[in-house]
Structure formats: C-alpha cells, structure tokens
Motif scaffolding. Structure first.
Motif, PDB file in Angstrom:
ATOM      1  N   ASN A 377      13.391  34.350  42.718  1.00  0.00           N
ATOM      2  CA  ASN A 377      12.366  35.361  42.408  1.00  0.00           C
ATOM      3  C   ASN A 377      11.178  35.300  43.376  1.00  0.00           C
ATOM      4  N   ILE A 378      11.121  34.267  44.227  1.00  0.00           N
ATOM      5  CA  ILE A 378      10.023  34.123  45.188  1.00  0.00           C
ATOM      6  C   ILE A 378      10.493  34.567  46.569  1.00  0.00           C
ATOM      7  N   PRO A 379       9.827  35.535  47.199  1.00  0.00           N
ATOM      8  CA  PRO A 379      10.244  35.991  48.530  1.00  0.00           C
ATOM      9  C   PRO A 379      10.309  34.824  49.525  1.00  0.00           C
ATOM     10  N   GLY A 380      11.378  34.792  50.299  1.00  0.00           N
ATOM     11  CA  GLY A 380      11.536  33.755  51.325  1.00  0.00           C
ATOM     12  C   GLY A 380      12.068  32.436  50.804  1.00  0.00           C
ATOM     13  N   VAL A 381      12.296  32.347  49.485  1.00  0.00           N
ATOM     14  CA  VAL A 381      12.856  31.114  48.904  1.00  0.00           C
ATOM     15  C   VAL A 381      14.263  31.402  48.395  1.00  0.00           C
ATOM     16  N   PHE A 382      15.234  30.658  48.928  1.00  0.00           N
ATOM     17  CA  PHE A 382      16.644  30.818  48.584  1.00  0.00           C
ATOM     18  C   PHE A 382      17.132  29.526  47.927  1.00  0.00           C
ATOM     19  N   ALA A 383      18.235  29.624  47.188  1.00  0.00           N
ATOM     20  CA  ALA A 383      18.817  28.414  46.580  1.00  0.00           C
ATOM     21  C   ALA A 383      20.336  28.539  46.618  1.00  0.00           C
ATOM     22  N   ALA A 384      21.016  27.384  46.651  1.00  0.00           N
ATOM     23  CA  ALA A 384      22.468  27.385  46.814  1.00  0.00           C
ATOM     24  C   ALA A 384      23.086  26.119  46.246  1.00  0.00           C
ATOM     25  N   GLY A 385      24.387  26.192  45.938  1.00  0.00           N
ATOM     26  CA  GLY A 385      25.143  25.006  45.539  1.00  0.00           C
ATOM     27  C   GLY A 385      25.141  24.750  44.041  1.00  0.00           C
ATOM     28  N   ASP A 386      25.323  23.478  43.690  1.00  0.00           N
ATOM     29  CA  ASP A 386      25.507  23.087  42.287  1.00  0.00           C
ATOM     30  C   ASP A 386      24.299  23.369  41.406  1.00  0.00           C
ATOM     31  N   ALA A 387      23.114  23.535  42.022  1.00  0.00           N
ATOM     32  CA  ALA A 387      21.877  23.680  41.234  1.00  0.00           C
ATOM     33  C   ALA A 387      21.571  25.120  40.836  1.00  0.00           C
ATOM     34  N   VAL A 388      22.459  26.082  41.145  1.00  0.00           N
ATOM     35  CA  VAL A 388      22.116  27.489  40.881  1.00  0.00           C
ATOM     36  C   VAL A 388      23.064  28.165  39.895  1.00  0.00           C
ATOM     37  N   THR A 389      22.564  29.255  39.291  1.00  0.00           N
ATOM     38  CA  THR A 389      23.436  30.235  38.646  1.00  0.00           C
ATOM     39  C   THR A 389      23.303  31.523  39.453  1.00  0.00           C
ATOM     40  N   PHE A 390      24.435  32.190  39.630  1.00  0.00           N
ATOM     41  CA  PHE A 390      24.460  33.397  40.462  1.00  0.00           C
ATOM     42  C   PHE A 390      25.419  34.411  39.843  1.00  0.00           C
ATOM     43  N   PRO A 391      25.306  35.699  40.195  1.00  0.00           N
ATOM     44  CA  PRO A 391      26.200  36.719  39.623  1.00  0.00           C
ATOM     45  C   PRO A 391      27.581  36.643  40.289  1.00  0.00           C
ATOM     46  N   LEU A 392      28.616  36.416  39.479  1.00  0.00           N
ATOM     47  CA  LEU A 392      29.984  36.307  40.000  1.00  0.00           C
ATOM     48  C   LEU A 392      30.679  37.662  39.896  1.00  0.00           C
ATOM     49  N   ALA A 393      30.959  38.264  41.048  1.00  0.00           N
ATOM     50  CA  ALA A 393      31.580  39.602  41.085  1.00  0.00           C
ATOM     51  C   ALA A 393      32.881  39.629  40.288  1.00  0.00           C
ATOM     52  N   LEU A 394      33.647  38.560  40.386  1.00  0.00           N
ATOM     53  CA  LEU A 394      34.943  38.443  39.718  1.00  0.00           C
ATOM     54  C   LEU A 394      34.842  38.604  38.202  1.00  0.00           C
ATOM     55  N   ARG A 395      33.696  38.221  37.624  1.00  0.00           N
ATOM     56  CA  ARG A 395      33.499  38.300  36.174  1.00  0.00           C
ATOM     57  C   ARG A 395      32.389  39.292  35.826  1.00  0.00           C
ATOM     58  N   ASN A 396      32.444  40.457  36.475  1.00  0.00           N
ATOM     59  CA  ASN A 396      31.486  41.544  36.207  1.00  0.00           C
ATOM     60  C   ASN A 396      30.033  41.105  36.369  1.00  0.00           C
ATOM     61  N   ASN A 397      29.789  40.307  37.405  1.00  0.00           N
ATOM     62  CA  ASN A 397      28.435  39.843  37.759  1.00  0.00           C
ATOM     63  C   ASN A 397      27.765  39.007  36.675  1.00  0.00           C
ATOM     64  N   LYS A 398      28.585  38.351  35.862  1.00  0.00           N
ATOM     65  CA  LYS A 398      28.043  37.396  34.888  1.00  0.00           C
ATOM     66  C   LYS A 398      27.390  36.245  35.653  1.00  0.00           C
ATOM     67  N   LYS A 399      26.219  35.801  35.171  1.00  0.00           N
ATOM     68  CA  LYS A 399      25.529  34.675  35.816  1.00  0.00           C
ATOM     69  C   LYS A 399      26.264  33.375  35.476  1.00  0.00           C
ATOM     70  N   VAL A 400      26.762  32.696  36.502  1.00  0.00           N
ATOM     71  CA  VAL A 400      27.546  31.483  36.280  1.00  0.00           C
ATOM     72  C   VAL A 400      27.071  30.360  37.196  1.00  0.00           C
ATOM     73  N   ASN A 401      27.420  29.146  36.815  1.00  0.00           N
ATOM     74  CA  ASN A 401      27.228  27.978  37.673  1.00  0.00           C
ATOM     75  C   ASN A 401      28.613  27.484  38.061  1.00  0.00           C
ATOM     76  N   VAL A 402      28.880  27.391  39.361  1.00  0.00           N
ATOM     77  CA  VAL A 402      30.190  26.928  39.851  1.00  0.00           C
ATOM     78  C   VAL A 402      29.945  25.707  40.743  1.00  0.00           C
ATOM     79  N   PRO A 403      29.974  24.502  40.147  1.00  0.00           N
ATOM     80  CA  PRO A 403      29.576  23.301  40.903  1.00  0.00           C
ATOM     81  C   PRO A 403      30.715  22.704  41.720  1.00  0.00           C
ATOM     82  N   HIS A 404      31.220  23.498  42.668  1.00  0.00           N
ATOM     83  CA  HIS A 404      32.370  23.026  43.444  1.00  0.00           C
ATOM     84  C   HIS A 404      32.143  23.202  44.945  1.00  0.00           C
TER      85      HIS A 404
END
Length: 526
Positions: A377-404
C-alpha cells in the motif's frame, strides 16, 4: 516434437513446433532434468521435475525455479537435413546467464544511501536483483540478510542436510562483484520509516532507499514446553544447523516434532543414518491438509517401511535432560521417547514483526498484503516470497500465501519489473516438490480447501496421480512416479483452461496409465 541429439561433444534439444525448428540446451539448469521428458507447449518447454519453463526461440527462463537460461543454438535446414551449430562450451555447461548491466558509478555513492534496497537474500531477493540488472538497471542495489552466507539453495537444508554452504550457493562470490550487487551479511533491519525512506538496522546503521523490496521470509515456530532451550534441540534455519543435526544424529536416537515438509524430509534423510527416528504429530496422518488422507497414508507407510516410527495425535509435554544434554522427549499421551537430538518442524510465521509501526499493510496473521504487481500500500515499497499474501489468478484472485521456492523466484522477478514501471502482473501456477527416500512428489496448483481427491494409479506401489477438486473443478494435482503429468497439468492451468472433475474420472484418462499418452489433456477444459 522434441528430440535429444548428440553433437559429439555434448547434446542439444532439437524442437519442431508449428513447422519451425529450434535447438537449445537439453538439461534444465536448475537440477539437470532431461527436458526431452518435459512438456512442449506454445513456444516453451517445461521441466518435468520442478516446473521451470524456457522459451524455445531464445532459451530464456520464463518460470522458475533456477536462475539461468538455456543456451540457444543455430539451426539450418539444407536438403531435408537439419544442421545445428553450437559452441563446445555451451554444450558442456548447458546453461546461459543472461546479459546484465553493472552499476555505472559505484564510487560516487554515499555508503548510507542506495537506489534499491532488498531486505532478505533468499530466492525472491536474488531474482529481484538479477532481473533489475538484466533489464539494464545501472544504479546501486544493496541486499541485506541476517544470514552469514550469500544466497543459497534453502530447500537443500532438509533434502540434502550435509551440504556445505559453498556447495549450495546460488551464485559464487565473484558473481556479486561482477554485477555490482552488494550483499550485507549478518545485518538485521529493525524498522522501516516509509515517509523518510530509511531502513534502520539493529546496530543503529541507517540506509536511505528509493525503492524497497521486503523479502524476509518466515521464522520457524518453536515449542512452548519445558526444555525447549536445550542445546540439542534444533529449528533448521542454516546450513550449520543442518550439518550439526546430521553429525549429532549419526547412530543416535532422533525425535522430530511435526510432520511438515521439513519434518518429513529430515526424517527421511536421517532414517538410514540414525539408530532410531521417531516422528511426533498432532494430526492422525501426515500431509493430510495438503495431500489428503489417502496420499498421506501411503507416504506414512513408505516411512514406516524405512524404520521411521510415528506417534500421532499427540504433542510434546516436556524435553528432559541429563547432564545438560537432551535425553528424553515426553509426550502428552504419557509415552517417553529416548532422544539425543530433537528437530522441530511445526510450521513458521512471517518474519514481519519489524514492520508493525511502519504503515505497511499487514494482515491479521502477519503477512504483508500485496497486489498482482507485488506492490504494498506504500508507493515504492514492494514485498515478495513467504512473507506475503497476493492475488492468485488461478483461484479467481483470492489472496493466498504460497511459501514455496518457485513462487519466491517469480515474486522477485515481478517486483523488479514493476520497480521499473513495466506494469507486469503475476499469473504463474504454483509448483513445488518434496523428496524422500529417493522418491519425489510433484505438485502444481493451489489445493487449499479441496473437497475431494480423485486418485488414478496405485497408491500402494507409490505410482499415482492425485487430482484435488473443489466443486467440479480441478484446483491442484500431485503425482509420484508419473512424470511429466504435473508439468502437463501446470501448462493446461497456465493457459487459463479449466479441468473438470469428470475429465479426470473418465475412462479416457486410464489410457494415460497404459500408454503415457497425455493428448487427452490438450483439448480439455473450457
């Protein structure tokens, strides 16, 4: 069609698709899988083992895991004959590192300011840094990590426990020098001031940034019982932890708490080295929530046949010592287990505690919330990997955590592209694997909340495919000894097609088990 061809001093993968010929390296640069046994689909080939994808025209890596691309060879057609021209070096290495920029004027920078700061040096952080350089970014990049090592192949900590840090390094030290990717080891960020764009380190050092990637991963959960601080009780976080466990466990009694991926892989690795391996788990079957009860039971039987003893539906109540050393693990069921070493694998929590006062959006479980471009939500700040939830296109953009591992790579790439304002959205299919007793389970999709499992093949023989369905739709697939079906399903899902439950229950599917023919999948789905 794909064919492996021998050029005398090495092999190439010759591909014919839509009437055109292409030639690339024949081995996946990740772990050396033969790509001829993979899946060819619409201009790319997918690895049969771990799902990495390569463009057949350029050899470029398009999905992960792994860092390098394939070498591409010249193809010429003359008088009905196909000629391939290749360098000996490319044939021998079977990998190609993409062209990368360097930092233009590193000497001009203030030590306490950088254009891009990456917190965390796992797969997400490293792929982000490399992608920036591949895209021509020539400003300063600094990665920082609590670890004492440069980025390494973390899955090997539980799959190949006696690997030394230099053996599992993702890149040699010289690589980071060559491409001006600075890595600050044993440096922990204590707070981030997003208004001033400053990261404050635990030792008081401060660093200004322009763009920030948070890729801190997760921290293992610990036991809450008496004796948890004892010397021979381990959460495996580093190569040193893994090496020490192997050394202490040899010909001794090992107790593993938690039938997680880490717990099960450690149990498998130690089974032939230790005097005894006992595994304690709260559920009645390992992997039940992930692979389902029937697959879990088949895996459990394989472990029992390899001398691993299970204590299910119970917890640890106490760890007992004798002369300062671990001697016994006491279970709530009353059972007392002899133990010289205890490994704890009861899950993990996101390593985001330092962000609590930052203003960065964190959900109730501690995960950083990002959009499809890995932006917070902060401009210029990105996050990635096991620490995030993100919209998964495969599951209709449901917010998921995929720690792999594969997903962390892709997150890093997407974050880098969007730091450069490319507007690229994530659309990858999750892909993972686990290795135990020389056998692998491959898995693609996102099966969370599945309501049925359709199994084809023979679970007792450990030769099967399991389709995880939700309502009428296949949401994930797992297989053992049936490559490359998981990669094939991943390609169908990546193309945006839906596989229905009736498709995988149908008689036509059984022909695959007789002949290995997967053409039935090609036309499936809506």
């Amino acid at each position: 069609r794909m064919r492996e061809v021998d050029l005398g001093c090495g092999k190439a993968l010759l591909i014919k698709e839509s009437g055109e010929f292409h030639a690339v390296g024949h081995k996946c640069p990740h772990y050396g899988a033969p790509l001829v046994k993979g899946v060819l689909s619409k201009g790319r080939v997918r690895c049969p083992w771990h799902g990495a994808c390569f463009n057949i025209s350029t050899g470029d890596i398009e999905d992960f895991p792994g860092l390098d691309s394939l070498p591409r060879f010249q193809v010429k057609i003359e008088k009905e004959k196909v000629y391939i021209r290749a360098s000996k070096q490319a044939l021998q290495t079977q990998r190609r590192t993409k062209m990368m920029a360097k930092c233009i004027s590193l000497s001009n920078y203030n030590l306490s300011s950088t254009n891009v700061l990456i917190i965390g040096a796992g797969a997400a952080g490293l792929v982000c840094a490399e992608t920036l350089r591949q895209e021509g970014f020539s400003d300063r990049i600094v990665m920082c990590t609590m670890d004492r090592h440069l980025p390494y192949d973390r899955p090997k900590l539980s799959k190949s426990m006696d690997s030394h840090p230099e053996q599992i390094a993702l890149r040699p030290k010289e690589f980071f020098c060559t491409y001006d990717i600075e890595v600050l080891t044993e440096m922990q960020v204590a707070a981030v001031d997003v208004k001033s764009k400053i990261a404050v380190f635990k030792d008081g050092f401060k660093m200004e940034y322009n763009k920030l990637l948070i890729a801190t991963g997760s921290m293992p959960k610990t036991l809450s019982c008496k004796g948890k601080e004892m010397e021979n009780v381990f959460n495996i976080r580093t190569p040193e932890d893994a090496n020490r466990v192997v050394k202490l466990a040899t010909s001794k009694n090992v107790v593993i708490v938690g039938a997680s991926f880490l717990g099960m892989e450690v149990a498998a690795y130690l089974a032939e080295r230790a005097h005894s391996v006992s595994l304690v788990e709260l559920e009645h079957v390992p992997f039940k929530k992930f692979f389902g009860e029937r697959v879990g039971r088949a895996v459990m039987k394989m472990f029992e046949n390899n001398r691993v003893k299970f204590y299910m539906q119970t917890e640890v109540s106490e760890l007992r010592e004798q002369e300062g050393q671990l001697k016994e693990v006491v279970l709530k069921s009353g059972k007392v287990l002899r133990a010289d070493v205890c490994v704890v694998g009861v899950g993990a929590v996101p390593a985001t505690g330092f962000l609590k006062q930052s203003g960065i959006n964190i959900d109730s479980k501690g995960f950083i919330v990002v959009n499809k471009m890995m932006q917070t939500n902060i401009p210029g700040v990105f996050a990635a990997g096991d620490a995030v939830t993100f919209p998964l296109a495969l599951r209709n953009n449901k917010k998921v955590n995929v720690p792999h591992w594969q997903m962390a790579h892709m997150h890093g790439r997407i974050a880098a592209l969007n730091m450069l304002a490319h507007g690229t959205e994530i659309s990858t299919v999750p892909y993972l694997w686990t290795a135990m007793f020389g056998k692998s389970i491959r898995y693609a999709g996102h099966g969370e909340g599945f309501d049925d499992v359709v199994i084809q093949g023979d679970l007792d023989e450990l030769k099967f495919v399991a389709f995880y369905t939700k309502s009428d739709e296949v949401v994930a697939v797992a297989s053992m000894n049936y490559d490359p079906i998981v990669s094939k399903v991943a390609e169908v899902l990546a193309a945006g097609r839906t596989i229905r439950k009736r498709d995988v229950e149908a008689v036509v599917f059984l022909s695959f088990f007789r002949t290995g023919d997967m053409s039935w999948l090609t036309g499936k789905g809506s």
